[in-house]
Design an enzyme around this catalytic site. Sequence first.
Site, PDB file in Angstrom:
ATOM      1  N   LYS A  26       0.910  -0.809  -0.495  1.00 17.62           N
ATOM      2  CA  LYS A  26       0.275   0.083  -0.048  1.00 17.62           C
ATOM      3  C   LYS A  26       0.815   1.601   0.464  1.00 17.62           C
ATOM      4  O   LYS A  26       0.905   1.825  -0.767  1.00 17.62           O
ATOM      5  CB  LYS A  26      -1.140  -0.005   0.872  1.00 17.62           C
ATOM      6  CG  LYS A  26      -1.895  -1.487   1.202  1.00 17.62           C
ATOM      7  CD  LYS A  26      -2.639  -1.353   2.754  1.00 17.62           C
ATOM      8  CE  LYS A  26      -1.877  -1.210   4.175  1.00 17.62           C
ATOM      9  NZ  LYS A  26      -1.824  -2.306   4.787  1.00 17.62           N
ATOM     10  N   ARG A  52      -9.764   0.525   8.582  1.00 15.23           N
ATOM     11  CA  ARG A  52      -8.833  -0.284   8.839  1.00 15.23           C
ATOM     12  C   ARG A  52     -10.473  -1.461   9.800  1.00 15.23           C
ATOM     13  O   ARG A  52      -9.382  -2.720  10.158  1.00 15.23           O
ATOM     14  CB  ARG A  52      -8.023  -0.833   9.848  1.00 15.23           C
ATOM     15  CG  ARG A  52      -6.209  -0.979   9.329  1.00 15.23           C
ATOM     16  CD  ARG A  52      -6.065  -0.372  10.130  1.00 15.23           C
ATOM     17  NE  ARG A  52      -4.794  -0.996  10.167  1.00 15.23           N
ATOM     18  CZ  ARG A  52      -3.356  -0.667   9.155  1.00 15.23           C
ATOM     19  NH1 ARG A  52      -3.321   0.357   8.957  1.00 15.23           N
ATOM     20  NH2 ARG A  52      -2.482  -1.045   9.869  1.00 15.23           N
ATOM     21  N   ARG A  59      11.597  -4.404   4.857  1.00 18.79           N
ATOM     22  CA  ARG A  59      11.690  -3.537   4.600  1.00 18.79           C
ATOM     23  C   ARG A  59      13.215  -1.817   5.321  1.00 18.79           C
ATOM     24  O   ARG A  59      12.947  -2.648   6.559  1.00 18.79           O
ATOM     25  CB  ARG A  59      10.090  -2.944   4.877  1.00 18.79           C
ATOM     26  CG  ARG A  59       9.847  -1.693   5.038  1.00 18.79           C
ATOM     27  CD  ARG A  59       8.504  -1.465   4.770  1.00 18.79           C
ATOM     28  NE  ARG A  59       8.024  -1.835   5.846  1.00 18.79           N
ATOM     29  CZ  ARG A  59       6.359  -1.916   6.033  1.00 18.79           C
ATOM     30  NH1 ARG A  59       5.672  -1.458   5.707  1.00 18.79           N
ATOM     31  NH2 ARG A  59       5.764  -2.682   7.060  1.00 18.79           N
ATOM     32  N   ARG A 111      11.205  -0.168  11.259  1.00 15.89           N
ATOM     33  CA  ARG A 111      10.147  -0.029  11.772  1.00 15.89           C
ATOM     34  C   ARG A 111       9.521  -1.226  13.430  1.00 15.89           C
ATOM     35  O   ARG A 111      10.363  -2.153  12.866  1.00 15.89           O
ATOM     36  CB  ARG A 111       9.072   0.004  10.769  1.00 15.89           C
ATOM     37  CG  ARG A 111       8.559   1.218  10.505  1.00 15.89           C
ATOM     38  CD  ARG A 111       6.792   1.034   9.470  1.00 15.89           C
ATOM     39  NE  ARG A 111       5.931   0.006   9.807  1.00 15.89           N
ATOM     40  CZ  ARG A 111       5.353  -0.371   9.297  1.00 15.89           C
ATOM     41  NH1 ARG A 111       4.794   0.760   8.021  1.00 15.89           N
ATOM     42  NH2 ARG A 111       3.743  -0.748  10.168  1.00 15.89           N
ATOM     43  N   ARG A 143      -0.115  -8.724  13.873  1.00 18.29           N
ATOM     44  CA  ARG A 143      -0.846  -7.633  12.536  1.00 18.29           C
ATOM     45  C   ARG A 143      -1.520  -8.093  11.265  1.00 18.29           C
ATOM     46  O   ARG A 143      -3.180  -7.942  11.628  1.00 18.29           O
ATOM     47  CB  ARG A 143      -0.115  -7.188  11.971  1.00 18.29           C
ATOM     48  CG  ARG A 143       0.180  -5.710  12.328  1.00 18.29           C
ATOM     49  CD  ARG A 143       2.483  -5.411  12.863  1.00 18.29           C
ATOM     50  NE  ARG A 143       2.228  -4.808  10.906  1.00 18.29           N
ATOM     51  CZ  ARG A 143       3.536  -4.041  10.460  1.00 18.29           C
ATOM     52  NH1 ARG A 143       4.384  -4.820  11.038  1.00 18.29           N
ATOM     53  NH2 ARG A 143       3.761  -4.076   9.333  1.00 18.29           N
TER      54      ARG A 143
HETATM   55  P1  AP5 Z   1       5.067  -1.363   2.058  1.00 19.09           P
HETATM   56  O1  AP5 Z   1       4.312  -0.617   0.702  1.00 19.09           O
HETATM   57  O2  AP5 Z   1       5.588  -1.172   2.658  1.00 19.09           O
HETATM   58  O3  AP5 Z   1       3.601  -2.677   2.542  1.00 19.09           O
HETATM   59  P2  AP5 Z   1       2.766  -1.582   3.041  1.00 19.09           P
HETATM   60  O4  AP5 Z   1       1.211  -2.796   2.256  1.00 19.09           O
HETATM   61  O5  AP5 Z   1       2.435  -0.407   3.240  1.00 19.09           O
HETATM   62  O6  AP5 Z   1       2.487  -2.441   4.767  1.00 19.09           O
HETATM   63  P3  AP5 Z   1       2.668  -1.613   5.942  1.00 19.09           P
HETATM   64  O7  AP5 Z   1       2.922  -2.955   7.460  1.00 19.09           O
HETATM   65  O8  AP5 Z   1       2.969  -0.290   6.090  1.00 19.09           O
HETATM   66  O9  AP5 Z   1       1.092  -2.153   6.335  1.00 19.09           O
HETATM   67  P4  AP5 Z   1       0.529  -2.185   7.783  1.00 19.09           P
HETATM   68  O10 AP5 Z   1      -1.077  -2.023   7.487  1.00 19.09           O
HETATM   69  O11 AP5 Z   1       0.949  -3.103   8.960  1.00 19.09           O
HETATM   70  O12 AP5 Z   1       1.220  -0.351   8.559  1.00 19.09           O
HETATM   71  P5  AP5 Z   1       0.972   0.820   8.756  1.00 19.09           P
HETATM   72  O13 AP5 Z   1       2.116   1.729   8.609  1.00 19.09           O
HETATM   73  O14 AP5 Z   1      -0.678   0.886   8.037  1.00 19.09           O
HETATM   74  O15 AP5 Z   1       5.224  -2.843   0.783  1.00 19.09           O
HETATM   75  C1  AP5 Z   1       6.208  -3.552   2.397  1.00 19.09           C
HETATM   76  C2  AP5 Z   1       7.454  -4.091   1.352  1.00 19.09           C
HETATM   77  O16 AP5 Z   1       7.309  -4.582   0.846  1.00 19.09           O
HETATM   78  C3  AP5 Z   1       8.576  -2.519   0.889  1.00 19.09           C
HETATM   79  O17 AP5 Z   1       9.951  -3.349   1.607  1.00 19.09           O
HETATM   80  C4  AP5 Z   1       7.933  -2.743  -0.248  1.00 19.09           C
HETATM   81  O18 AP5 Z   1      10.238  -1.913  -0.868  1.00 19.09           O
HETATM   82  C5  AP5 Z   1       8.443  -4.298  -0.628  1.00 19.09           C
HETATM   83  N1  AP5 Z   1       6.773  -4.483  -1.495  1.00 19.09           N
HETATM   84  C6  AP5 Z   1       6.234  -3.767  -1.755  1.00 19.09           C
HETATM   85  N2  AP5 Z   1       6.177  -3.837  -3.076  1.00 19.09           N
HETATM   86  C7  AP5 Z   1       6.035  -5.048  -3.740  1.00 19.09           C
HETATM   87  C8  AP5 Z   1       5.946  -6.401  -4.723  1.00 19.09           C
HETATM   88  N3  AP5 Z   1       4.813  -6.431  -5.407  1.00 19.09           N
HETATM   89  N4  AP5 Z   1       6.621  -6.939  -5.110  1.00 19.09           N
HETATM   90  C9  AP5 Z   1       7.822  -7.302  -3.687  1.00 19.09           C
HETATM   91  N5  AP5 Z   1       8.157  -6.384  -2.516  1.00 19.09           N
HETATM   92  C10 AP5 Z   1       7.504  -5.182  -2.395  1.00 19.09           C
HETATM   93  O19 AP5 Z   1       0.366   0.676  10.345  1.00 19.09           O
HETATM   94  C11 AP5 Z   1       1.381   0.301  11.390  1.00 19.09           C
HETATM   95  C12 AP5 Z   1       0.387   0.112  13.142  1.00 19.09           C
HETATM   96  O20 AP5 Z   1      -0.322   1.245  13.305  1.00 19.09           O
HETATM   97  C13 AP5 Z   1      -1.273  -0.420  12.775  1.00 19.09           C
HETATM   98  O21 AP5 Z   1      -0.443  -2.401  13.262  1.00 19.09           O
HETATM   99  C14 AP5 Z   1      -1.898  -0.308  13.784  1.00 19.09           C
HETATM  100  O22 AP5 Z   1      -1.193  -0.309  15.385  1.00 19.09           O
HETATM  101  C15 AP5 Z   1      -1.480   1.599  14.023  1.00 19.09           C
HETATM  102  N6  AP5 Z   1      -2.553   1.507  12.934  1.00 19.09           N
HETATM  103  C16 AP5 Z   1      -2.311   1.808  11.675  1.00 19.09           C
HETATM  104  N7  AP5 Z   1      -3.640   2.867  10.989  1.00 19.09           N
HETATM  105  C17 AP5 Z   1      -4.719   2.158  11.476  1.00 19.09           C
HETATM  106  C18 AP5 Z   1      -5.686   2.036  12.012  1.00 19.09           C
HETATM  107  N8  AP5 Z   1      -6.414   3.227  11.186  1.00 19.09           N
HETATM  108  N9  AP5 Z   1      -7.074   1.990  13.330  1.00 19.09           N
HETATM  109  C19 AP5 Z   1      -5.858   1.421  14.164  1.00 19.09           C
HETATM  110  N10 AP5 Z   1      -4.714   1.508  13.276  1.00 19.09           N
HETATM  111  C20 AP5 Z   1      -4.103   1.639  12.752  1.00 19.09           C
HETATM  112 MG    MG Z   2       2.715   1.263   4.909  1.00 12.42          MG
END
Ligand code: AP5
Ligand code: MG
Length: 218
Positions: free
Chosen positions: A13, A88, A127, A161, A172
């Site tokens: 994402k 979410r 990552r 992270r 997660r």
């Molecule tokens: P990346 O693009 O970084 O993946 P992502 O989908 O953004 O994954 P996240 O881990 O950021 O999602 P998340 O939902 O757990 O975390 P968030 O920060 O939202 O890609 C991952 C890796 O793969 C990278 O190294 C990239 O280079 C590689 N990659 C990408 N595409 C690829 C491909 N096609 N092929 C190969 N490699 C690839 O949330 C973190 C925390 O915050 C949550 O756990 C929660 O505690 C809190 N939080 C955030 N939002 C909310 C909410 N709305 N409600 C409640 N809690 C929340």
């Molecule tokens: Mg992300």
Amino acid sequence: MIVILLGPPGAGKGTQAQTLAKTRGIVQLSTGDMLRAAVKAGTDVGRQADTIMKSGGLVSDEIVIRIISDRIQEPDCAKGFLLDGFPRTLPQAVGLDKLLEQQGKTLDVVVEMKVDDTALIERITGRFTCAKCGTGYHDTFKPTKAKDTCDSCGSHEFTRRADDNAETVKSRLMAYYRETAPLIGYYFAKGKLKSIDGMAQIDEVERQLNTVLDAAAA
Ligand code: AP5
Ligand code: MG
């Protein structure tokens, strides 16, 4: 336009949202990035979110809805935005519907990024992110072009992270299946859902995403 990127942790994402922000000028709104900034700044919200994020749980609906409500009223969001990591939970999705209705705005499309669970752990544990400009990378799948140098800003400092370890990833993923996956049905029923193959290479995922957004904008 208003777009939601929906997918499990590590689906890509953030990677795609960063690219779309550059190529299509759509503002990226990542609740994860906003919460990490609050943790770093030591605000009240940051203090409440820190332990929850480290454990892989979800921060309260009330907090994230308030963050998004404030943010989408800022001038740079007037022409639209791309939500990365929000909503979410079902209450967050309903909260977003209400916010958009109050502002006379319409959600254009929700893009589900489908990725196998086994690939997610490898993606997350490899990552890293530029400490200066936030550009995301991967040890294997998206390394920097020049060793230890950010492609975007030239910085040599990178971060990993706190929640990017195999143990927390499992929590997660559980949170995703329990709380977030039901949104796929929610948006399908509203006629807003499009799915793309998130297992493809990064450039190919970008191509698929652009096709979906072009169709939604037409
Ligand atoms: P990346 O693009 O970084 O993946 P992502 O989908 O953004 O994954 P996240 O881990 O950021 O999602 P998340 O939902 O757990 O975390 P968030 O920060 O939202 O890609 C991952 C890796 O793969 C990278 O190294 C990239 O280079 C590689 N990659 C990408 N595409 C690829 C491909 N096609 N092929 C190969 N490699 C690839 O949330 C973190 C925390 O915050 C949550 O756990 C929660 O505690 C809190 N939080 C955030 N939002 C909310 C909410 N709305 N409600 C409640 N809690 C929340
Ligand atoms: Mg992300």
